[in-house]
Write a protein that holds these residues in place. Structure first.
Motif, PDB file in Angstrom:
ATOM      1  N   MET A   5       4.564  -6.855  -5.942  1.00 55.81           N
ATOM      2  CA  MET A   5       4.284  -5.499  -5.876  1.00 55.81           C
ATOM      3  C   MET A   5       5.491  -4.801  -6.032  1.00 55.81           C
ATOM      4  SD  MET A   5       1.666  -3.606  -3.617  1.00 55.81           S
ATOM      5  CE  MET A   5       1.195  -1.697  -4.158  1.00 55.81           C
ATOM      6  N   LEU A   6       6.385  -5.161  -5.152  1.00 53.38           N
ATOM      7  CA  LEU A   6       7.730  -4.561  -5.107  1.00 53.38           C
ATOM      8  C   LEU A   6       8.564  -4.251  -6.551  1.00 53.38           C
ATOM      9  CD1 LEU A   6      10.042  -2.771  -3.772  1.00 53.38           C
ATOM     10  CD2 LEU A   6      10.951  -5.076  -3.015  1.00 53.38           C
ATOM     11  N   GLY A  39      11.210 -11.621   0.466  1.00 55.64           N
ATOM     12  CA  GLY A  39      11.669 -10.626   1.298  1.00 55.64           C
ATOM     13  C   GLY A  39      11.604 -10.677   2.787  1.00 55.64           C
ATOM     14  N   ASN A  40      11.433 -11.816   3.211  1.00 57.05           N
ATOM     15  CA  ASN A  40      11.473 -11.793   4.515  1.00 57.05           C
ATOM     16  C   ASN A  40      12.708 -11.852   5.433  1.00 57.05           C
ATOM     17  OD1 ASN A  40       8.770 -13.078   4.401  1.00 57.05           O
ATOM     18  ND2 ASN A  40       9.221 -14.859   4.177  1.00 57.05           N
ATOM     19  N   LYS A  49      15.497   2.269   3.001  1.00 55.14           N
ATOM     20  CA  LYS A  49      16.219   2.686   1.983  1.00 55.14           C
ATOM     21  C   LYS A  49      15.561   2.348   0.632  1.00 55.14           C
ATOM     22  CE  LYS A  49      20.813   2.077   4.105  1.00 55.14           C
ATOM     23  NZ  LYS A  49      22.126   1.466   4.150  1.00 55.14           N
ATOM     24  N   ILE A  50      14.943   1.269   0.615  1.00 57.19           N
ATOM     25  CA  ILE A  50      14.260   0.842  -0.974  1.00 57.19           C
ATOM     26  C   ILE A  50      13.265   1.897  -0.958  1.00 57.19           C
ATOM     27  CG2 ILE A  50      12.717  -0.942  -1.705  1.00 57.19           C
ATOM     28  CD1 ILE A  50      14.552  -2.891  -0.422  1.00 57.19           C
ATOM     29  N   VAL A  51      12.628   2.345   0.133  1.00 51.86           N
ATOM     30  CA  VAL A  51      11.296   3.267  -0.055  1.00 51.86           C
ATOM     31  C   VAL A  51      11.679   4.440  -0.478  1.00 51.86           C
ATOM     32  CG1 VAL A  51       9.917   4.521   1.356  1.00 51.86           C
ATOM     33  CG2 VAL A  51       9.893   2.236   1.891  1.00 51.86           C
ATOM     34  N   GLN A  52      13.063   4.970  -0.144  1.00 51.32           N
ATOM     35  CA  GLN A  52      13.595   6.127  -0.838  1.00 51.32           C
ATOM     36  C   GLN A  52      14.026   6.190  -2.012  1.00 51.32           C
ATOM     37  OE1 GLN A  52      16.478   7.110   2.424  1.00 51.32           O
ATOM     38  NE2 GLN A  52      15.181   7.388   3.871  1.00 51.32           N
ATOM     39  N   LEU A  56       8.479   5.014  -2.841  1.00 46.04           N
ATOM     40  CA  LEU A  56       7.336   4.575  -2.661  1.00 46.04           C
ATOM     41  C   LEU A  56       6.605   5.547  -1.586  1.00 46.04           C
ATOM     42  CD1 LEU A  56       8.133   0.792  -1.917  1.00 46.04           C
ATOM     43  CD2 LEU A  56       7.221   1.895  -3.727  1.00 46.04           C
ATOM     44  N   SER A  57       5.203   5.446  -1.878  1.00 48.41           N
ATOM     45  CA  SER A  57       4.285   6.339  -0.732  1.00 48.41           C
ATOM     46  C   SER A  57       4.352   5.414   0.664  1.00 48.41           C
ATOM     47  CB  SER A  57       3.016   6.597  -1.360  1.00 48.41           C
ATOM     48  OG  SER A  57       2.266   5.580  -1.322  1.00 48.41           O
ATOM     49  N   ARG A  58       3.696   6.137   1.648  1.00 42.39           N
ATOM     50  CA  ARG A  58       3.685   5.481   2.881  1.00 42.39           C
ATOM     51  C   ARG A  58       2.653   4.148   2.841  1.00 42.39           C
ATOM     52  NH1 ARG A  58       2.727   8.316   8.446  1.00 42.39           N
ATOM     53  NH2 ARG A  58       4.860   8.094   8.222  1.00 42.39           N
ATOM     54  N   GLU A  59       1.707   4.478   1.924  1.00 40.59           N
ATOM     55  CA  GLU A  59       0.702   3.361   1.800  1.00 40.59           C
ATOM     56  C   GLU A  59       1.370   2.275   0.829  1.00 40.59           C
ATOM     57  OE1 GLU A  59       0.126   6.562   1.078  1.00 40.59           O
ATOM     58  OE2 GLU A  59      -1.160   7.246   2.803  1.00 40.59           O
ATOM     59  N   GLU A  60       2.042   2.544  -0.224  1.00 43.64           N
ATOM     60  CA  GLU A  60       2.675   1.513  -0.836  1.00 43.64           C
ATOM     61  C   GLU A  60       3.670   0.797  -0.113  1.00 43.64           C
ATOM     62  OE1 GLU A  60       2.587   3.834  -5.432  1.00 43.64           O
ATOM     63  OE2 GLU A  60       4.227   4.342  -3.971  1.00 43.64           O
ATOM     64  N   ALA A  61       4.272   1.447   0.728  1.00 48.71           N
ATOM     65  CA  ALA A  61       5.258   0.750   1.688  1.00 48.71           C
ATOM     66  C   ALA A  61       4.582  -0.303   2.315  1.00 48.71           C
ATOM     67  CB  ALA A  61       6.327   1.689   2.285  1.00 48.71           C
ATOM     68  N   VAL A  62       3.488   0.332   3.057  1.00 48.85           N
ATOM     69  CA  VAL A  62       2.847  -0.853   3.868  1.00 48.85           C
ATOM     70  C   VAL A  62       2.106  -1.960   3.232  1.00 48.85           C
ATOM     71  CG1 VAL A  62       0.695  -1.037   5.241  1.00 48.85           C
ATOM     72  CG2 VAL A  62       2.315   1.007   5.654  1.00 48.85           C
ATOM     73  N   LEU A  63       1.612  -1.622   1.920  1.00 48.08           N
ATOM     74  CA  LEU A  63       1.199  -2.769   1.071  1.00 48.08           C
ATOM     75  C   LEU A  63       2.276  -3.793   0.878  1.00 48.08           C
ATOM     76  CD1 LEU A  63      -1.385  -0.859  -1.089  1.00 48.08           C
ATOM     77  CD2 LEU A  63      -1.959  -2.626   0.613  1.00 48.08           C
ATOM     78  N   ILE A  64       3.372  -3.304   0.416  1.00 48.11           N
ATOM     79  CA  ILE A  64       4.382  -4.058   0.134  1.00 48.11           C
ATOM     80  C   ILE A  64       5.251  -5.023   1.170  1.00 48.11           C
ATOM     81  CG2 ILE A  64       6.933  -4.107  -1.101  1.00 48.11           C
ATOM     82  CD1 ILE A  64       5.710  -1.658  -2.840  1.00 48.11           C
ATOM     83  N   PHE A  65       5.652  -4.143   2.117  1.00 45.87           N
ATOM     84  CA  PHE A  65       6.434  -4.853   3.265  1.00 45.87           C
ATOM     85  C   PHE A  65       5.587  -5.374   4.588  1.00 45.87           C
ATOM     86  CE2 PHE A  65       9.312  -1.450   1.302  1.00 45.87           C
ATOM     87  CZ  PHE A  65      10.187  -2.254   0.935  1.00 45.87           C
ATOM     88  N   PHE A  66       4.416  -5.054   4.539  1.00 42.45           N
ATOM     89  CA  PHE A  66       3.747  -5.926   5.688  1.00 42.45           C
ATOM     90  C   PHE A  66       2.686  -6.541   5.243  1.00 42.45           C
ATOM     91  CE2 PHE A  66       5.863  -1.965   7.152  1.00 42.45           C
ATOM     92  CZ  PHE A  66       6.765  -2.782   8.117  1.00 42.45           C
ATOM     93  N   THR A  67       2.621  -6.987   4.367  1.00 48.25           N
ATOM     94  CA  THR A  67       1.564  -8.123   3.640  1.00 48.25           C
ATOM     95  C   THR A  67       2.020  -9.564   3.498  1.00 48.25           C
ATOM     96  OG1 THR A  67       0.655  -6.130   1.968  1.00 48.25           O
ATOM     97  CG2 THR A  67      -0.163  -8.478   1.786  1.00 48.25           C
TER      98      THR A  67
END
Length: 68
Positions: A5-6, A39-40, A49-52, A56-67
């Motif tokens: 997804m990232l 990405g671990n 920094k990647i999010v900025q 990415l939206s907050r929702e996208e960041a959560v889906l990408i980084f915390f899945t």
């Protein structure tokens, strides 16, 4: 982390993985290595920094980084 997804979001944003690595101040080889390890090993600071950079939206960041 959902690296697929990232990668998709990076492409959608019109930039390259190399440009993301440069923008967050990371060696390109290190960025690729971290992506290959699913990405671990990205730090919270690197994720922020990647999010900025993409951005990415907050929702996208959560889906990408915390899945798993």
């Amino acid at each position: 982390m959902n690296t697929q997804m990232l990668k998709r979001k990076i492409v959608e944003s019109g930039i390259t993985q190399e440009a993301v690595a440069d923008a967050i101040g990371m060696n390109r080889c290190t960025f690729y290595r971290k992506m290959k390890r699913k990405g671990n090993t990205f730090t919270v600071e690197e994720m922020n920094k990647i999010v900025q950079v993409i951005p990415l939206s907050r929702e996208e960041a959560v889906l990408i980084f915390f899945t798993s």
